[in-house]
Write a protein that holds these residues in place. Structure first.
Motif, PDB file in Angstrom:
ATOM      1  N   GLU A 179      40.603  13.007  34.557  1.00 25.22           N
ATOM      2  CA  GLU A 179      40.012  13.890  35.554  1.00 25.22           C
ATOM      3  C   GLU A 179      38.678  14.405  35.031  1.00 25.22           C
ATOM      4  O   GLU A 179      38.528  14.658  33.836  1.00 25.22           O
ATOM      5  CB  GLU A 179      40.915  15.089  35.826  1.00 25.22           C
ATOM      6  CG  GLU A 179      42.185  14.766  36.548  1.00 25.22           C
ATOM      7  CD  GLU A 179      42.988  16.012  36.887  1.00 25.22           C
ATOM      8  OE1 GLU A 179      42.380  17.094  37.097  1.00 25.22           O
ATOM      9  OE2 GLU A 179      44.219  15.915  36.941  1.00 25.22           O
ATOM     10  N   LEU A 180      37.746  14.567  35.943  1.00 26.31           N
ATOM     11  CA  LEU A 180      36.452  15.147  35.612  1.00 26.31           C
ATOM     12  C   LEU A 180      36.006  15.940  36.835  1.00 26.31           C
ATOM     13  O   LEU A 180      35.571  15.348  37.831  1.00 26.31           O
ATOM     14  CB  LEU A 180      35.431  14.072  35.253  1.00 26.31           C
ATOM     15  CG  LEU A 180      34.039  14.568  34.859  1.00 26.31           C
ATOM     16  CD1 LEU A 180      34.116  15.479  33.629  1.00 26.31           C
ATOM     17  CD2 LEU A 180      33.110  13.411  34.607  1.00 26.31           C
ATOM     18  N   GLY A 181      36.177  17.245  36.769  1.00 20.62           N
ATOM     19  CA  GLY A 181      35.864  18.076  37.925  1.00 20.62           C
ATOM     20  C   GLY A 181      36.782  17.727  39.084  1.00 20.62           C
ATOM     21  O   GLY A 181      38.000  17.674  38.941  1.00 20.62           O
ATOM     22  N   ALA A 182      36.190  17.455  40.232  1.00 24.67           N
ATOM     23  CA  ALA A 182      36.967  17.126  41.433  1.00 24.67           C
ATOM     24  C   ALA A 182      37.405  15.662  41.460  1.00 24.67           C
ATOM     25  O   ALA A 182      38.174  15.252  42.329  1.00 24.67           O
ATOM     26  CB  ALA A 182      36.153  17.449  42.681  1.00 24.67           C
ATOM     27  N   TRP A 183      36.930  14.848  40.526  1.00 25.41           N
ATOM     28  CA  TRP A 183      37.242  13.419  40.486  1.00 25.41           C
ATOM     29  C   TRP A 183      38.454  13.159  39.584  1.00 25.41           C
ATOM     30  O   TRP A 183      38.632  13.801  38.563  1.00 25.41           O
ATOM     31  CB  TRP A 183      36.069  12.622  39.938  1.00 25.41           C
ATOM     32  CG  TRP A 183      34.897  12.591  40.866  1.00 25.41           C
ATOM     33  CD1 TRP A 183      33.821  13.436  40.842  1.00 25.41           C
ATOM     34  CD2 TRP A 183      34.673  11.701  41.936  1.00 25.41           C
ATOM     35  NE1 TRP A 183      32.955  13.114  41.835  1.00 25.41           N
ATOM     36  CE2 TRP A 183      33.452  12.053  42.543  1.00 25.41           C
ATOM     37  CE3 TRP A 183      35.405  10.632  42.467  1.00 25.41           C
ATOM     38  CZ2 TRP A 183      32.927  11.372  43.638  1.00 25.41           C
ATOM     39  CZ3 TRP A 183      34.877   9.953  43.554  1.00 25.41           C
ATOM     40  CH2 TRP A 183      33.666  10.318  44.129  1.00 25.41           C
ATOM     41  N   SER A 184      39.250  12.186  39.963  1.00 24.24           N
ATOM     42  CA  SER A 184      40.337  11.714  39.104  1.00 24.24           C
ATOM     43  C   SER A 184      40.497  10.219  39.333  1.00 24.24           C
ATOM     44  O   SER A 184      40.086   9.686  40.364  1.00 24.24           O
ATOM     45  CB  SER A 184      41.648  12.450  39.407  1.00 24.24           C
ATOM     46  OG  SER A 184      42.064  12.211  40.729  1.00 24.24           O
ATOM     47  N   GLY A 185      41.088   9.571  38.355  1.00 25.50           N
ATOM     48  CA  GLY A 185      41.264   8.132  38.494  1.00 25.50           C
ATOM     49  C   GLY A 185      42.264   7.591  37.498  1.00 25.50           C
ATOM     50  O   GLY A 185      42.667   8.279  36.550  1.00 25.50           O
ATOM     51  N   SER A 186      42.675   6.366  37.745  1.00 29.43           N
ATOM     52  CA  SER A 186      43.605   5.703  36.835  1.00 29.43           C
ATOM     53  C   SER A 186      43.358   4.201  36.851  1.00 29.43           C
ATOM     54  O   SER A 186      42.854   3.650  37.828  1.00 29.43           O
ATOM     55  CB  SER A 186      45.059   5.995  37.231  1.00 29.43           C
ATOM     56  OG  SER A 186      45.342   5.455  38.503  1.00 29.43           O
ATOM     57  N   LEU A 187      43.716   3.581  35.751  1.00 28.90           N
ATOM     58  CA  LEU A 187      43.674   2.129  35.614  1.00 28.90           C
ATOM     59  C   LEU A 187      44.940   1.732  34.871  1.00 28.90           C
ATOM     60  O   LEU A 187      45.209   2.245  33.787  1.00 28.90           O
ATOM     61  CB  LEU A 187      42.444   1.664  34.836  1.00 28.90           C
ATOM     62  CG  LEU A 187      42.357   0.166  34.551  1.00 28.90           C
ATOM     63  CD1 LEU A 187      42.223  -0.623  35.847  1.00 28.90           C
ATOM     64  CD2 LEU A 187      41.198  -0.126  33.619  1.00 28.90           C
TER      65      LEU A 187
END
Length: 92
Positions: free
Chosen positions: A6-14
């Motif tokens: 997560e970075l601020g309002a962004w999140s992601g996964s791989l």
């Protein structure tokens, strides 16, 4: 194996998943080595990714892509290649 962040309002996964060749039931000696045909259980590796943006604590939009490398394999039947979808999450 996977990574998410997560970075601020962004999140992601791989996520990367590997499955070895599976021998069908009734093949106790593991002699059926057919691959790439209907009825076979191929070895395969797939990568899936998801990226999300949280607009507020109650609203999030995400996009995901499964099978990023468009791997072609059979798990009894031919499995889908590259696929994607979008998701809107509303919480109350």
């Amino acid at each position: 194996a996977g990574v998410e962040g997560e970075l601020g309002a962004w999140s992601g996964s791989l996520v990367v998943r590997h499955v070895g060749h599976v021998y069908a039931s009734g093949d106790d000696l593991n002699v059926n080595t057919a691959q790439g045909v209907y009825g076979s259980y191929d070895a395969y590796t797939v990568a899936n990714a998801k990226l999300a943006y949280r607009f507020s604590p109650r609203v999030q939009l995400s996009v995901a892509v499964d099978n990023l490398l468009n791997a072609q394999y059979f798990a009894l039947q031919k499995q889908p290649g590259l696929t994607g979808f979008a998701e809107l999450t509303l919480r109350h």
